[in-house]
Design an enzyme around this catalytic site. Structure first.
Site, PDB file in Angstrom:
ATOM      1  N   GLY A 175     120.075 -23.758 -13.073  1.00 12.64           N
ATOM      2  CA  GLY A 175     120.087 -24.291 -14.431  1.00 12.64           C
ATOM      3  C   GLY A 175     121.387 -24.999 -14.738  1.00 12.64           C
TER       4      GLY A 175
ATOM      5  N   TYR B 240     118.218 -11.092 -20.473  1.00 11.91           N
ATOM      6  CA  TYR B 240     118.334  -9.638 -20.607  1.00 11.91           C
ATOM      7  C   TYR B 240     117.046  -8.968 -21.068  1.00 11.91           C
ATOM      8  CZ  TYR B 240     118.896 -10.827 -25.563  1.00 11.91           C
ATOM      9  OH  TYR B 240     118.707 -11.323 -26.829  1.00 11.91           O
TER      10      TYR B 240
ATOM     11  N   SER C 114     121.043  -8.925 -30.942  1.00 10.87           N
ATOM     12  CA  SER C 114     122.427  -9.124 -31.377  1.00 10.87           C
ATOM     13  C   SER C 114     122.776  -8.321 -32.621  1.00 10.87           C
ATOM     14  CB  SER C 114     122.689 -10.614 -31.630  1.00 10.87           C
ATOM     15  OG  SER C 114     122.657 -11.336 -30.414  1.00 10.87           O
TER      16      SER C 114
ATOM     17  N   GLY D  29     123.739 -24.790 -21.424  1.00  9.82           N
ATOM     18  CA  GLY D  29     124.946 -24.200 -21.991  1.00  9.82           C
ATOM     19  C   GLY D  29     125.367 -22.920 -21.300  1.00  9.82           C
ATOM     20  N   ALA D  30     124.407 -22.039 -20.991  1.00 11.49           N
ATOM     21  CA  ALA D  30     124.754 -20.803 -20.294  1.00 11.49           C
ATOM     22  C   ALA D  30     125.293 -21.097 -18.901  1.00 11.49           C
ATOM     23  CB  ALA D  30     123.534 -19.887 -20.220  1.00 11.49           C
TER      24      ALA D  30
ATOM     25  N   THR E 265     123.052 -19.536 -30.023  1.00 11.05           N
ATOM     26  CA  THR E 265     122.336 -19.477 -28.751  1.00 11.05           C
ATOM     27  C   THR E 265     121.477 -20.718 -28.601  1.00 11.05           C
ATOM     28  OG1 THR E 265     120.993 -18.040 -27.346  1.00 11.05           O
ATOM     29  CG2 THR E 265     120.396 -18.144 -29.689  1.00 11.05           C
TER      30      THR E 265
ATOM     31  N   ASN F 219     129.441 -20.833 -28.161  1.00 10.56           N
ATOM     32  CA  ASN F 219     128.501 -19.799 -28.604  1.00 10.56           C
ATOM     33  C   ASN F 219     129.062 -18.988 -29.769  1.00 10.56           C
ATOM     34  OD1 ASN F 219     130.437 -18.209 -27.081  1.00 10.56           O
ATOM     35  ND2 ASN F 219     128.907 -16.568 -27.094  1.00 10.56           N
TER      36      ASN F 219
ATOM     37  N   LYS G 230     124.013 -24.759 -28.659  1.00  9.93           N
ATOM     38  CA  LYS G 230     125.405 -24.509 -28.282  1.00  9.93           C
ATOM     39  C   LYS G 230     126.227 -25.795 -28.221  1.00  9.93           C
ATOM     40  CE  LYS G 230     124.546 -20.218 -25.782  1.00  9.93           C
ATOM     41  NZ  LYS G 230     124.748 -19.453 -24.527  1.00  9.93           N
TER      42      LYS G 230
ATOM     43  N   SER H 282     115.888 -11.203 -30.008  1.00  7.61           N
ATOM     44  CA  SER H 282     117.329 -10.937 -30.010  1.00  7.61           C
ATOM     45  C   SER H 282     117.666  -9.493 -30.365  1.00  7.61           C
ATOM     46  CB  SER H 282     118.031 -11.872 -30.995  1.00  7.61           C
ATOM     47  OG  SER H 282     119.404 -11.553 -31.062  1.00  7.61           O
TER      48      SER H 282
END
Length: 439
Positions: free
Chosen positions: A136, A217, A25, A139-140, A62, A87, A66, A23
């Site tokens: 997919g 990412y 973040s 959640g995303a 994440t 999220n 979620k 991560s």
């Protein structure tokens, strides 16, 4: 796992998920002002006690929590009620927990910029009434679907998963007119990269495809994006979405409005810090000496792939080639190249023959800017270089120079010294340098 009992105004922000080793973040939220920000890698039975009893002011959530985050909240935004996943959690002054989904906003921001900058039109103009394949169903995926189906975009969303009404088998035959692919699965995420959830043949068959997006990412160029590049299809992985959703979360955490113009410079800073610099070129071109000097200038770890092979195998490249043959050495070289190419923030010097295996390109390109050290053949030494000795420098150059130039993002004419080469490499690989190519 509970934080100390401190007043709510002094409690930290953070991220909850599992695993969290990749991560970024914390760095993003420090730039946005929502700090201190900590990573909380929790087991499933630790999530509810932390969310309900921990002393925090704002949390991002994440995978894989979620849906649980939405269920644990006292109040859910209309967006979360509709999607069933959250999220972002905010602890309000009365102690209650509000759940929001800023992934929708983050993806919408990335999609709008992608269409504007890469397709030359608005998202509505590019996608309204056209098919968008969302890979997919987690959640995303829910967030991406919501953004694509928004009336301001108006795409016709088809969700593709391993099980369900729409699977990967026969996908191109059923939806040959698809205009966009969005990967929301974790397939291809570091360290299992550069894998792709989609067979490359599908891209061949989707003749109307205008773009490919990936919410992953790390690496910078995921497997599905690398495949899109090979087909000349514009693509982007998910760093912009990560930063944009963080900005909208940070607004809720801090109770302030932030300028979304912050997204691009934070994104650029992260790329500049994490993108590997990869040196390729003829044996004897000075990749190792330049790489060491460049790593010192950049304050980064340096990796010489031949030295890494020696450490792993207990034998030098020269010894492996002489004892086992070139093919055996190339197999080891590809394995080691994949290990280091998947990492971030390195300076990597490659052996001269790394370009002889096409698969090595993706391993280096996924997270790297590739720099060709171009030294005149007359200045190259073959001492301690079995391939140069066996075939001759001129023959190797005839076989490899075309590959070096095809792989290179930057061609660096050698200056005559390692220090000079390193200084020039630093200039050429800076994203804000007028000398650097736009990638």
């Amino acid at each position: 796992m509970l934080l100390p009992d401190v007043p709510a105004a002094d409690a930290p922000f953070g991220l909850v998920g599992h695993p969290l080793g990749h991560s970024w973040s914390r760095e993003i939220h420090e730039r946005l002002g929502s700090a201190p920000y900590e990573l909380h890698d929790l087991e499933p039975d630790e999530v509810a006690p932390f969310v309900r009893g921990g002393s925090w002011r704002g949390l991002n959530v994440t995978i894989p929590y979620k849906r649980q985050a939405a269920e644990l909240a006292d109040e859910r935004s209309p967006r979360v009620e509709r999607l069933g996943v959250a999220n972002t959690l905010v602890r309000r002054e009365d102690g209650s927990v509000l759940a929001e989904n800023t992934d929708v906003l983050g993806f919408a921001w990335m999609l709008a910029r992608f269409c504007r900058q890469r397709l030359g039109c608005s998202a509505h103009e590019a996608l309204c009434g056209r098919t968008a394949l969302v890979l997919g169903s987690g959640g995303a995926s829910q967030a991406v679907q919501a953004a694509l189906e928004d009336p301001e975009v108006g795409a016709r969303v088809v969700v593709v998963s391993r099980r369900g009404p729409e699977t990967y088998d026969g996908l191109a035959e059923r939806h040959p007119d698809a205009a966009l692919i969005v990967n929301t699965t974790p397939v291809g995420m570091y360290p299992a990269c550069p894998a792709s959830p989609l067979d490359e043949e599908v891209l061949d068959a989707l003749t109307g495809l205008r773009g490919v997006l990936d919410v992953v990412y790390n690496p910078e160029r995921t497997g599905v994006c690398l495949a899109a590049e090979r087909h000349g299809i514009v693509c982007e992985s998910g760093l912009a979405m990560l930063v944009a959703q963080a900005l909208y979360s940070s607004e809720l955490f801090q109770g302030v409005e932030l300028d979304d113009a912050l997204v691009a410079p934070i994104e650029a800073e992260l790329y500049a810090r994490t993108e590997n610099v990869v040196l390729i070129g003829m044996p004897g071109a000075g990749k190792t000496s330049c790489g060491r000097a460049l790593a010192r200038l950049m304050g980064r770890p340096f990796v010489d792939l031949d030295e890494a092979i020696h450490l792993e195998c207990g034998r030098s490249a020269e010894e492996i080639i002489r004892q086992d043959g070139e093919d055996a050495f190339r197999a080891v070289e590809t394995r080691v190249t994949g290990s280091y190419g998947a990492r971030s923030g390195l300076v990597i010097a490659c052996g001269g023959g790394v370009v002889t295996r096409p698969e090595n390109y993706d391993l280096l390109h996924q997270n790297g800017r590739i720099v060709l050290l171009d030294r005149p053949l007359s200045e190259l030494s073959d001492e301690g270089r079995p391939m140069s000795q066996a075939r001759g420098v001129e023959q190797l150059a005839a076989e490899r120079m075309g590959l070096y130039r095809a792989w290179a993002d930057v061609v660096l004419p050698c200056t005559g010294s390692a220090a000079g080469d390193a200084e020039l490499a630093l200039q050429l690989t800076r994203r804000d340098s007028p000398l650097a190519p736009s990638l």
